[in-house]
Design a protein around this motif. Structure first.
Motif, PDB file in Angstrom:
ATOM      1  N   HIS A 136       8.636  -3.884  26.658  1.00  0.00           N
ATOM      2  CA  HIS A 136       9.394  -2.650  26.928  1.00  0.00           C
ATOM      3  C   HIS A 136      10.860  -2.991  27.200  1.00  0.00           C
ATOM      4  O   HIS A 136      11.773  -2.385  26.627  1.00  0.00           O
ATOM      5  N   ALA A 137      11.072  -3.982  28.086  1.00  0.00           N
ATOM      6  CA  ALA A 137      12.448  -4.340  28.475  1.00  0.00           C
ATOM      7  C   ALA A 137      13.246  -4.794  27.245  1.00  0.00           C
ATOM      8  O   ALA A 137      14.407  -4.410  27.076  1.00  0.00           O
ATOM      9  N   ALA A 138      12.618  -5.586  26.394  1.00  0.00           N
ATOM     10  CA  ALA A 138      13.323  -6.086  25.205  1.00  0.00           C
ATOM     11  C   ALA A 138      13.706  -4.935  24.275  1.00  0.00           C
ATOM     12  O   ALA A 138      14.798  -4.926  23.702  1.00  0.00           O
ATOM     13  N   ALA A 142      14.713   1.643  22.689  1.00  0.00           N
ATOM     14  CA  ALA A 142      13.931   2.515  23.571  1.00  0.00           C
ATOM     15  C   ALA A 142      14.758   2.850  24.806  1.00  0.00           C
ATOM     16  O   ALA A 142      15.713   2.140  25.134  1.00  0.00           O
ATOM     17  N   GLU A 143      14.364   3.921  25.467  1.00  0.00           N
ATOM     18  CA  GLU A 143      14.981   4.285  26.743  1.00  0.00           C
ATOM     19  C   GLU A 143      14.154   3.663  27.858  1.00  0.00           C
ATOM     20  O   GLU A 143      12.934   3.532  27.730  1.00  0.00           O
TER      21      GLU A 143
END
Ligand SMILES: Cc1cc2nc3c(=O)[nH]c(=O)nc-3n(C[C@H](O)[C@H](O)[C@H](O)COP(=O)(O)OP(=O)(O)OC[C@H]3O[C@@H](n4cnc5c(N)ncnc54)[C@H](O)[C@@H]3O)c2cc1C
Length: 378
Positions: free
Chosen positions: A346-348, A355-356
């Motif tokens: 997610h962070a990447a 992505a937000e």
């Protein structure tokens, strides 16, 4: 560190750069992820990956999908399992997790509804079938056992070392040094590092590095592992309403028993590396009730650890409000280990602008709650 476009060479896509500080499950997973996505990565940890003073140190952690009614973390855990399996090295052992439900309609029932809706394998067993799954279990007082056969046990310190090693093999520069923020940059080992993204994944120390932004309650937690032979081998287990959790015998570490009530406030630099005698006595008391055949088993080891708890048990992943290239990642809240690789994914995606950031991981005021932990009572 920032790559500069050259006027003499033909234009090539610039390689994005990142400095990740902290090689626990979150930081090591992120460094590894960014390397696979083509970033130039520096991973810095003052203790090194898998150190016993880090929250991701020690031998084992549970990977469970059940999160009561919470779909986000159920999916995150499911994705994390795929990524741990992909990492290989025997870091994840699919032993299953058995939930020792004391109520027919409690947290386990809520979890079961979500698992079924998500297509995740789950079995509801009557209490008397519990001992066939979990050796030595006394099912007295249980309503049922919820079995997640595809869940299991992670080898924690080995896991973060494997992630950091893979990141290094992929080209990351991994360094042992204490770092401190310098505006949007990182000061470490007498120099200043700049990058497109700087991510502070410093576990309990995050609140010390960014006291105006991050509030964490750091508590001392104690683990007891008892000697138990192969006949005691089996899944992880959670007694949510106890609150207790652990795992059947995992060679060579033994049979694990942990009380999941919040321990006393702890200084992560000074808390003991070993559990106290009282904690071991308490664990034996639980064994006498739930696994009586092990109540007198010799102690194998009794490590100490700490939780870094956010107010609502949601993790933290957010941009620094004053430094656009700086991000904060952590708030494991006693359940973060398993999620490392999926949080990193997610962070990447966020760092790459695909992505937000998930709003539940944001900075700022949170409503107190412990609903994502394995501790239904304090
Ligand atoms: C007893 C216990 C049982 C648990 N059981 C489970 C479980 O069964 N399942 C599960 O999913 N989770 C479990 N957890 C929670 C999980 O272990 C944590 O949520 C997770 O490990 C937190 O990882 P982290 O990367 O945020 O922190 P850490 O692992 O602490 O990593 C942070 C790193 O940052 C480094 N660092 C800090 N400051 C600096 C600095 N200034 N410069 C350089 N480096 C720095 C530190 O050295 C450290 O290595 C458990 C935790 C405990 C204590």
């Amino acid at each position: 560190m920032r790559s500069r476009p050259s006027r003499l060479l033909p234009l090539a896509a610039a390689v994005p750069s990142a400095v990740v500080v902290g090689a626990g499950t979150f930081g090591a997973s992120l460094a590894d992820r960014l390397v696979t996505e083509g970033w130039a990565v520096t991973l810095i940890d003052r203790l090194g990956p898998g150190h016993p003073r880090a929250e991701s140190g020690g031998e084992t952690r549970l990977l469970r999908f059940s999160h009561g009614p919470d779909v986000l973390y159920t999916r995150l855990a499911r994705r994390a399992r795929e990524l741990w399996l992909e990492l290989g090295g025997g870091v994840f052992e699919e032993r299953g997790v058995a939930w020792l439900a004391r109520r027919p309609d409690g947290w386990e029932a809520e979890s079961e509804r979500v698992l079924r809706a998500e297509g995740i394998a789950a079995e509801r067993l009557p209490p008397d079938e519990g001992p066939a799954l979990l050796p030595g279990l006394s099912p007295a007082g249980l309503s049922h056992v919820l079995h997640e056969p595809e869940a299991g046990v992670l080898h924690a310190a080995r896991g973060v070392r494997t992630l950091a090693d893979r990141a290094a093999a992929g080209g990351a520069h991994v360094e042992a040094a204490a770092a401190e923020p310098a505006g949007g940059a990182v000061r470490a080992a007498g120099r200043t590092l700049e990058a497109d993204a700087v991510v502070w994944a410093c576990g309990a120390w995050l609140a010390r590095l960014f006291p105006d932004l991050v509030e964490l309650r750091v508590t001392f937690q104690q683990i007891a592992l008892f000697e138990a032979g192969a006949e005691w081998s089996g899944p992880g287990w959670v007694d949510f309403d106890g609150p207790w959790y652990g795992h059947a015998a995992v060679a060579p570490h033994g049979f694990k028993v942990c009380h999941d009530a919040d321990g006393p406030p702890a200084d992560p630099d000074a808390r003991p590396l070993e559990a106290g005698e009282d904690a071991v006595r308490l664990a034996r008391g639980y064994l006498a009730e739930r696994f009586p055949g092990l109540a007198e088993a010799p102690l194998a080891s009794a490590p100490g650890c700490h939780y870094s708890l956010t107010a609502d048990s949601n993790f933290l992943f957010a941009r620094h409000p004053a430094e656009p290239g700086v991000w904060l990642l952590g708030g494991g809240s006693g359940h973060g280990f398993k999620h490392g690789p999926a949080m990193a994914e997610h962070a990447a995606a966020v760092l790459a602008g695909r992505a937000e950031p998930e709003p539940r991981f944001a900075l700022g005021e949170r409503t107190p709650g412990r609903k994502l932990r394995t501790a239904g009572s304090s």
